[in-house]
Scaffold this active site. Structure first.
Site, PDB file in Angstrom:
ATOM      1  N   SER A  64       0.827  -1.207   0.000  1.00  8.77           N
ATOM      2  CA  SER A  64       0.000   0.000   0.000  1.00  8.77           C
ATOM      3  C   SER A  64       0.858   1.251   0.000  1.00  8.77           C
ATOM      4  O   SER A  64       1.420   1.602  -1.021  1.00  8.77           O
ATOM      5  CB  SER A  64      -1.037   0.037   1.118  1.00  8.77           C
ATOM      6  OG  SER A  64      -1.983   1.067   0.812  1.00  8.77           O
ATOM      7  N   HIS A  69       4.000  14.071   6.140  1.00 11.75           N
ATOM      8  CA  HIS A  69       3.718  15.481   5.881  1.00 11.75           C
ATOM      9  C   HIS A  69       4.317  16.288   7.034  1.00 11.75           C
ATOM     10  O   HIS A  69       4.077  15.966   8.207  1.00 11.75           O
ATOM     11  CB  HIS A  69       2.211  15.737   5.812  1.00 11.75           C
ATOM     12  CG  HIS A  69       1.506  14.823   4.868  1.00 11.75           C
ATOM     13  ND1 HIS A  69       1.474  15.015   3.504  1.00 11.75           N
ATOM     14  CD2 HIS A  69       0.828  13.670   5.095  1.00 11.75           C
ATOM     15  CE1 HIS A  69       0.796  14.042   2.944  1.00 11.75           C
ATOM     16  NE2 HIS A  69       0.395  13.204   3.884  1.00 11.75           N
ATOM     17  N   CYS A  84      -1.285  -4.005   3.414  1.00  9.71           N
ATOM     18  CA  CYS A  84      -2.181  -5.151   3.247  1.00  9.71           C
ATOM     19  C   CYS A  84      -1.372  -6.434   3.365  1.00  9.71           C
ATOM     20  O   CYS A  84      -0.170  -6.428   3.128  1.00  9.71           O
ATOM     21  CB  CYS A  84      -2.829  -5.125   1.861  1.00  9.71           C
ATOM     22  SG  CYS A  84      -3.795  -3.658   1.527  1.00  9.71           S
TER      23      CYS A  84
END
Length: 107
Positions: A64, A69, A84
């Site tokens: 995934s 940030h 996953c």
């Protein structure tokens, strides 16, 4: 089979030197190393350096993604890791990033 694990970490008052906290190459190195710690398969990378400050980095994984940030002025990072399947260890990526960015608080 595990359908997926989602980790979100808010890291406050990170204890890094100013030049590292706003250096795009440092985020790239950190996010790649965190994926390695998580035993994840890297497919691609992108990032953006904001003006005057801030970096967003995204690592696409076969399992995934990992994203970071930054808010330079607040010494804050928002980290999102989703994997996953059963092979990746996303908690190891979070642990690694905590060691690198040295937050006073991580929730």
């Amino acid at each position: 089979m595990n359908k997926g694990l989602h980790y979100m970490a808010d890291m406050y008052k990170c204890q890094l030197e100013n030049d590292l906290f706003d250096k795009e190459s440092f985020y790239k190195e950190s996010i790649y190393s965190s994926a390695s710690e998580a035993k994840a398969t890297i497919l691609g990378y992108t990032s953006h350096k904001f003006k005057p400050h801030g970096v967003t980095s995204l690592l696409l994984l076969a399992e995934s993604h990992i994203s970071i940030h930054s808010w330079y002025e607040e010494r804050y990072l928002s980290i999102d890791i989703y994997t996953c399947g059963d092979s990746a260890l996303p908690h190891k990526a979070v642990e690694y990033l905590k060691e690198v960015f040295k937050p006073e608080t991580c929730i």
